[in-house]
Design a protein around this motif. Structure first.
Motif, mmCIF file in Angstrom:
data_model
loop_
_atom_site.group_PDB
_atom_site.id
_atom_site.type_symbol
_atom_site.label_atom_id
_atom_site.label_comp_id
_atom_site.label_asym_id
_atom_site.label_seq_id
_atom_site.Cartn_x
_atom_site.Cartn_y
_atom_site.Cartn_z
ATOM 1 N N ILE A 116 15.965 43.066 25.493
ATOM 2 C CA ILE A 116 15.168 43.204 24.282
ATOM 3 C C ILE A 116 13.845 43.835 24.678
ATOM 4 C CG2 ILE A 116 13.976 41.966 22.427
ATOM 5 C CD1 ILE A 116 16.096 39.759 22.667
ATOM 6 N N SER A 117 13.463 44.898 23.989
ATOM 7 C CA SER A 117 12.199 45.568 24.273
ATOM 8 C C SER A 117 11.031 44.712 23.795
ATOM 9 C CB SER A 117 12.145 46.930 23.580
ATOM 10 O OG SER A 117 10.873 47.506 23.768
ATOM 11 N N LEU A 118 10.013 44.607 24.647
ATOM 12 C CA LEU A 118 8.777 43.889 24.296
ATOM 13 C C LEU A 118 7.619 44.862 24.131
ATOM 14 C CD1 LEU A 118 9.055 40.947 26.871
ATOM 15 C CD2 LEU A 118 9.765 40.950 24.475
ATOM 16 N N GLN A 119 7.918 46.144 24.145
ATOM 17 C CA GLN A 119 6.900 47.184 24.185
ATOM 18 C C GLN A 119 5.905 47.088 23.040
ATOM 19 O OE1 GLN A 119 6.684 48.954 26.829
ATOM 20 N NE2 GLN A 119 4.863 50.032 26.145
ATOM 21 N N ASP A 120 6.352 46.725 21.860
ATOM 22 C CA ASP A 120 5.474 46.732 20.692
ATOM 23 C C ASP A 120 4.715 45.429 20.482
ATOM 24 O OD1 ASP A 120 6.136 49.362 20.083
ATOM 25 O OD2 ASP A 120 7.934 48.738 19.017
ATOM 26 N N LEU A 121 4.885 44.472 21.388
ATOM 27 C CA LEU A 121 4.128 43.226 21.282
ATOM 28 C C LEU A 121 2.728 43.424 21.851
ATOM 29 C CD1 LEU A 121 6.688 40.504 22.445
ATOM 30 C CD2 LEU A 121 5.872 40.922 20.132
ATOM 31 N N PRO A 122 1.707 42.962 21.158
ATOM 32 C CA PRO A 122 0.363 43.021 21.732
ATOM 33 C C PRO A 122 0.281 42.181 23.009
ATOM 34 C CG PRO A 122 0.281 42.518 19.377
ATOM 35 C CD PRO A 122 1.711 42.438 19.794
ATOM 36 N N ALA A 123 -0.548 42.616 23.950
ATOM 37 C CA ALA A 123 -0.714 41.887 25.210
ATOM 38 C C ALA A 123 -1.488 40.595 24.948
ATOM 39 C CB ALA A 123 -1.442 42.748 26.228
ATOM 40 N N GLN A 124 -0.779 39.481 24.978
ATOM 41 C CA GLN A 124 -1.368 38.152 24.802
ATOM 42 C C GLN A 124 -0.385 37.132 25.360
ATOM 43 O OE1 GLN A 124 -1.489 38.257 20.381
ATOM 44 N NE2 GLN A 124 -0.276 36.386 20.445
#
Length: 162
Positions: A116-124
């Protein structure tokens, strides 16, 4: 023989859980789970192993972060897909692993896997709620570090894969 399998896969894809954030759609080859699939108990000692990994993607010099998962069972085909879904609600990520879709194409035995891509999650730092069939645990996913860090409360349900 293949018709019932194709029907089951089609049903799982059309009656899936959906995130309120369209950017979190699973990557190709990852099926979304239906509510009915998650209640079936897994084999004794069944759990899912998770890890994050960065990979180079289309544009030179760019990387994408993925959440890779595999079960701890040697299925009939190492190419089998672990049915997985990700739903984001603020700083809470709900991960659900509900079973395996057999591809029947390869002969290598091995665990079923998903990405699952996590690319679009903000870094937190995200809280995790993880469901593996009918069992639950919690954890955290820290996307502020490189590499991202995972921690899981009950490793008999899910664990970090190194």
């Amino acid at each position: 023989m293949r018709l019932p399998l194709l029907f089951a896969v089609s049903l799982a894809l059309f009656s899936c859980s959906k995130s309120d954030d369209p950017s979190l759609a699973p990557s190709a080859g990852t099926e979304l789970a239906t509510e009915d699939d998650c209640g079936a108990p897994g084999p004794s000692g069944y759990h899912v192993l998770l890890r994050t990994q960065q990979q180079a993607v289309q544009l030179p010099g760019t990387v994408e972060t993925f959440l890779f998962s595999k079960d701890n069972v040697f299925n009939t085909s190492g190419g089998d897909h672990l049915i997985a879904s990700l739903i984001r609600q603020g700083d809470l990520l709900s991960l659900r692993y509900c079973g395996v879709v057999h591809d029947g194409l390869t002969t290598d035995i091995g665990p079923a896997q998903s990405a699952i891509s996590l690319q679009d999650l903000p870094a937190q730092v995200y809280r995790l709620r993880i469901t593996v069939r009918n069992r639950h645990t919690t954890g955290t996913l820290d996307l502020t570090t490189t590499p991202a860090r995972l921690s899981i409360a009950d490793t008999t349900v899910a664990a970090v894969w190194r």
